[in-house]
Design a protein around this motif. Structure first.
Motif, PDB file in Angstrom:
ATOM      1  N   MET A 194      37.184  39.002  30.197  1.00  0.00           N
ATOM      2  CA  MET A 194      36.013  39.508  30.925  1.00  0.00           C
ATOM      3  C   MET A 194      34.763  38.706  30.571  1.00  0.00           C
ATOM      4  O   MET A 194      33.875  38.528  31.407  1.00  0.00           O
ATOM      5  CB  MET A 194      35.809  40.993  30.635  1.00  0.00           C
TER       6      MET A 194
ATOM      7  N   MET B 296      34.987  35.842  32.825  1.00  0.00           N
ATOM      8  CA  MET B 296      34.633  36.284  34.178  1.00  0.00           C
ATOM      9  C   MET B 296      33.118  36.338  34.353  1.00  0.00           C
ATOM     10  O   MET B 296      32.565  35.870  35.351  1.00  0.00           O
ATOM     11  CB  MET B 296      35.235  37.666  34.452  1.00  0.00           C
TER      12      MET B 296
ATOM     13  N   ASN C 165      31.579  34.949  39.969  1.00  0.00           N
ATOM     14  CA  ASN C 165      30.794  36.001  40.605  1.00  0.00           C
ATOM     15  C   ASN C 165      31.736  37.175  40.879  1.00  0.00           C
ATOM     16  O   ASN C 165      32.544  37.127  41.810  1.00  0.00           O
ATOM     17  CB  ASN C 165      30.169  35.500  41.905  1.00  0.00           C
ATOM     18  N   VAL C 166      31.652  38.210  40.046  1.00  0.00           N
ATOM     19  CA  VAL C 166      32.558  39.354  40.147  1.00  0.00           C
ATOM     20  C   VAL C 166      31.923  40.412  41.044  1.00  0.00           C
ATOM     21  O   VAL C 166      30.796  40.862  40.792  1.00  0.00           O
ATOM     22  CB  VAL C 166      32.872  39.939  38.765  1.00  0.00           C
TER      23      VAL C 166
ATOM     24  N   VAL D 183      35.319  36.702  42.678  1.00  0.00           N
ATOM     25  CA  VAL D 183      36.486  37.347  42.073  1.00  0.00           C
ATOM     26  C   VAL D 183      36.304  38.863  42.116  1.00  0.00           C
ATOM     27  O   VAL D 183      35.189  39.366  41.962  1.00  0.00           O
ATOM     28  CB  VAL D 183      36.678  36.896  40.605  1.00  0.00           C
ATOM     29  N   CYS D 184      37.415  39.555  42.334  1.00  0.00           N
ATOM     30  CA  CYS D 184      37.447  41.009  42.167  1.00  0.00           C
ATOM     31  C   CYS D 184      38.451  41.349  41.068  1.00  0.00           C
ATOM     32  O   CYS D 184      39.474  40.678  40.917  1.00  0.00           O
ATOM     33  CB  CYS D 184      37.860  41.709  43.457  1.00  0.00           C
ATOM     34  N   ILE D 185      38.166  42.406  40.322  1.00  0.00           N
ATOM     35  CA  ILE D 185      39.034  42.880  39.249  1.00  0.00           C
ATOM     36  C   ILE D 185      39.636  44.203  39.690  1.00  0.00           C
ATOM     37  O   ILE D 185      38.895  45.130  40.057  1.00  0.00           O
ATOM     38  CB  ILE D 185      38.246  43.057  37.941  1.00  0.00           C
TER      39      ILE D 185
ATOM     40  N   LEU E   6      30.517  44.383  34.577  1.00  0.00           N
ATOM     41  CA  LEU E   6      31.412  43.946  35.640  1.00  0.00           C
ATOM     42  C   LEU E   6      31.961  45.145  36.406  1.00  0.00           C
ATOM     43  O   LEU E   6      32.391  46.132  35.799  1.00  0.00           O
ATOM     44  CB  LEU E   6      32.580  43.145  35.061  1.00  0.00           C
TER      45      LEU E   6
ATOM     46  N   ALA F  87      34.862  46.993  38.843  1.00  0.00           N
ATOM     47  CA  ALA F  87      36.309  46.898  39.031  1.00  0.00           C
ATOM     48  C   ALA F  87      36.754  48.026  39.943  1.00  0.00           C
ATOM     49  O   ALA F  87      36.061  49.029  40.118  1.00  0.00           O
ATOM     50  CB  ALA F  87      37.043  46.964  37.692  1.00  0.00           C
TER      51      ALA F  87
ATOM     52  N   HIS G 266      43.102  29.996  37.091  1.00  0.00           N
ATOM     53  CA  HIS G 266      42.224  30.265  38.228  1.00  0.00           C
ATOM     54  C   HIS G 266      42.061  29.034  39.103  1.00  0.00           C
ATOM     55  O   HIS G 266      42.041  29.124  40.341  1.00  0.00           O
ATOM     56  CB  HIS G 266      40.863  30.754  37.738  1.00  0.00           C
TER      57      HIS G 266
END
Length: 321
Positions: free
Chosen positions: A49, A52, A57-58, A78-80, A102, A104, A309
């Motif tokens: 994380m 990340m 960019n989450v 990115v998505c978690i 972040l 999620a 990634h």
């Protein structure tokens, strides 16, 4: 460190704009996990994380999908996501996500809230917690299955999981209870979230998505029963959370095998804005937003995690059904 900077520079290239990577997690264990599967512990998840937060960019999933369709994603988007609804998502993962600020999304199989246990976890408990050295499971295999060493436990667990996963839902449940009985093990009642924990996750700014009630292989069910699994899960979670669900994850998630076109249509009809599969890759603006690709970041070193990634961004669109 130089390697991480190089990979970060590569990811900063403009060609990565308008591509959405979505990570899959299931559990985050407090301490190193000594069984099977692509799961992480708190220390490794914190490390990932941190990367990340520094290099990507989450975004919340539903918002990211809207930007994807509008071709307005930031670079390195990115998505978690987490599947199933394990208690350690709240107890271990949530504080780390909050630490790094972040968002999620957590896909919840509602039938296991408040003390339930998923079939695959029952198999793992049976194999790894049994006081026996050998399992005799004549209803599944005529040969004795060794569980006397860690390697044999892993081998037997993987064998049983692969043997049972695509059985009809009711038959699989019966076989799993048989394995527990023969292993002389009682299924745990503390692996999954409580409703209170689920509400706490939402209050802390996390998104909640649908994942059916009992996590069946949708393609193995009659269509009416599959629709009930999806609809009842959505209705229950919305009643608990007090707001509509926007996102859905297909159980197991392999396109064409675990879910089919009919299930995509059900998800659309019920008002979901998007859905995720377990086909690996990244999604571009022309991707089907009801079959978004995801992948599991299994590497334990920072360099390999970042390289994964980079390689993932080069993948093609997932198979569609």
């Amino acid at each position: 460190m130089n390697g991480l900077k190089t990979l970060g520079t590569w990811l900063s290239r403009t060609e990565q704009q308008s591509k959405l990577a979505i990570l899959i997690y299931h559990r985050v264990h407090p301490k190193p996990y000594n069984r099977i599967g692509l799961e992480v512990d708190a220390q490794l998840f914190d490390q990932q994380m941190g990367l990340m937060a520094k290099y990507f960019n989450v975004l919340p999933l539903a918002d990211a999908v809207q930007s994807l369709k509008n071709n307005s994603l930031p670079p390195r988007a990115v998505c978690i996501t987490f599947d199933d609804g394990y208690a350690d998502n709240c107890e271990v993962a949530l504080p780390i996500l909050k630490k790094w600020q972040l968002p999620a999304t957590f896909f919840i199989a509602s039938g296991f809230l408040n003390g339930g246990c998923m079939w695959n976890d029952k198999i793992l408990e049976a194999v790894f917690q049994s006081p026996l050295n050998t399992l005799m499971l004549s209803e599944i295999d005529e040969h004795p299955l060794a569980i006397d060493t860690k390697e044999n436990k892993e081998r037997t667990a993987n064998y049983l999981l692969s043997k049972l996963i695509y059985l009809p839902h009711a038959e699989r449940a019966e076989k799993v209870e048989y394995v527990l009985q023969q292993a002389q093990v009682t299924a745990p009642n503390n692996l999954m979230m409580t409703v209170e924990q689920l509400c706490h996750m939402k209050q802390q700014g996390m998104d909640i998505g649908g994942h059916t009630c009992s996590h069946p292989i949708l393609a193995s069910l009659p269509e009416k029963e599959a629709e009930q699994e999806i609809a009842n899960n959505k209705a229950y979670l919305e009643s608990v959370l007090g707001e509509p669900l926007r996102v859905f994850a297909y159980p197991n998630g392999k396109p064409g095998r675990d879910y089919q076109a009919a299930h995509i249509n059900i998800v659309k009809k019920l008002g979901y804005e998007c859905a995720v599969s377990t086909a690996w890759g990244v999604s571009s603006p022309d991707a089907d937003c009801y079959q978004l690709a995801r992948f599991t970041p299994w590497d334990t070193s920072s360099g390999k995690f970042m390289l994964r990634h980079v390689l993932n961004y080069r993948n093609t669109l997932p198979e569609v059904v």
